[in-house]
Design an enzyme around this catalytic site. Structure first.
Site, mmCIF file in Angstrom:
data_model
loop_
_atom_site.group_PDB
_atom_site.id
_atom_site.type_symbol
_atom_site.label_atom_id
_atom_site.label_comp_id
_atom_site.label_asym_id
_atom_site.label_seq_id
_atom_site.Cartn_x
_atom_site.Cartn_y
_atom_site.Cartn_z
ATOM 1 C CG ASP A 192 -1.896 1.103 1.298
ATOM 2 O OD1 ASP A 192 -1.583 2.205 0.789
ATOM 3 O OD2 ASP A 192 -2.992 0.901 1.839
ATOM 4 C CB CYS A 264 -3.752 12.125 -16.284
ATOM 5 S SG CYS A 264 -4.484 10.667 -15.553
#
Length: 332
Positions: A192, A264
């Site tokens: 993680d 993005c």
């Protein structure tokens, strides 16, 4: 090849725009981008206008393809004008929405090039990677930026991807572009990302956090409107994850090391606001001015104002259909 290109193009045109997502973007981005949103929206909703850069693989260099692209009017990105631009990285652009066919994955047969949004090279170049440096790519799948980083230098390298399916995709990408001896020294972990800093404190010279975000291009073409509505409602939780990943990355970074954060999406909440909060709450982190990168890259990219010296936002524009891509650079 032309037939395949045409089929690819027609496939793109057949995509349906998701009204739920477009309406949500309309409300948010018309406020955040002002007049620029109209052009950006037109590009984002018209896949036939999208451009694809061709990043060459230095480990299986396509000399014949290079001649072919030059004869068709392709040119090299940045033209070597950035202060940090390694000679080993070669990326070719076309001024028109031409798209090369993708290459298939074949065991023990390295691909010659990688198709990508040219703006995604900005976070890679902002890291200013040198041979021998220890670098962490915290959210590495599907692997495009990892491939680009390895075109720049031979670092001590760790790719991390928490999602097991995406991690397999990442491994396949690396095997497709990087020769076996080098693949063997690249560690791929499935931690993680929020725990990497505690697991490996002050270990890395450079860290890239290409964070999970509301990917504007793909979200606009969500085929399942219910899933799209769910994504939109969960969108406000993303900055929490992004800040947790950044705090972990800062712990993993050695004093004096550089960190680059990228997304993005055009979303201010996932970009400028995330970085502002990190700078306000982490006394051991300072912003690094990258306005010069925007000035140098303005022939190839259109930038929207971010109000930050350390942050750039590439927005899709006519003839420069790259982005969205937000890049921020910090130092410990």
């Amino acid at each position: 090849m032309l037939t395949r290109l045409k089929a690819n193009s027609e496939g793109k045109l057949a995509k349906q725009i998701c009204k739920v997502v477009l309406d949500h973007f309309e409300k948010q981005y018309s406020k955040e981008l002002g007049d620029a949103w109209s052009t950006t929206r037109n590009i984002l909703t018209s896949p036939s206008c999208w451009q694809y850069a061709v990043l060459f693989n230095r480990f299986n260099y396509p000399f014949e393809l290079e001649k072919d692209l030059l004869s068709k009017g392709y040119y090299t990105l940045f033209q070597g004008s950035l202060p940090y631009y390694p000679e080993s990285m070669k990326c070719y652009l076309s001024r028109t929405p031409d798209r090369m066919p993708s290459q298939r994955h074949q065991m023990r047969n390295l691909k010659k090039y990688y198709l990508l949004n040219a703006a995604s090279l900005l976070p890679v170049l902002a890291l200013e990677l040198r041979d021998g440096e220890k670098v962490l790519d915290l959210c590495a799948a599907p692997g495009g930026k990892s491939v680009a980083l390895l075109q720049c230098a031979y670092p001590g390298y760790l790719c991390n991807e928490f999602d097991s399916l995406r991690s397999r995709w990442l491994r396949q990408t690396l095997e497709s572009f990087i020769p076996q001896p080098l693949v063997n020294v690249i560690k791929v972990s499935e931690l993680d990302g929020r725990e990497v800093g505690d697991a490996q404190p002050e270990t890395f010279d450079k860290v890239l956090v290409d964070a999970p975000c509301s990917n504007d291009r793909s979200w606009l073409f969500s085929s399942d409107s219910q899933k799209a509505a769910c994504r939109v409602s969960q969108r406000r939780k993303l900055p929490i994850l992004q800040k947790e990943l950044l705090r972990s990355a800062i712990k993993a970074l050695r004093p004096g090391g550089l960190l680059v954060y990228s997304t993005c999406t055009l979303s201010k909440a996932e970009n400028q606001d995330v970085i502002s909060e990190i700078l306000n709450s982490c006394s051991n982190i300072v912003p690094v001015d990258i306005k010069g990168m925007a000035r140098t890259c303005s022939p190839d990219f259109t930038f929207a104002p971010t109000g930050q010296e350390c942050g750039l936002l590439v927005i899709p524009d006519k003839g420069k259909a790259w982005g969205p891509m937000y890049v921020a650079k910090l130092q410990k």
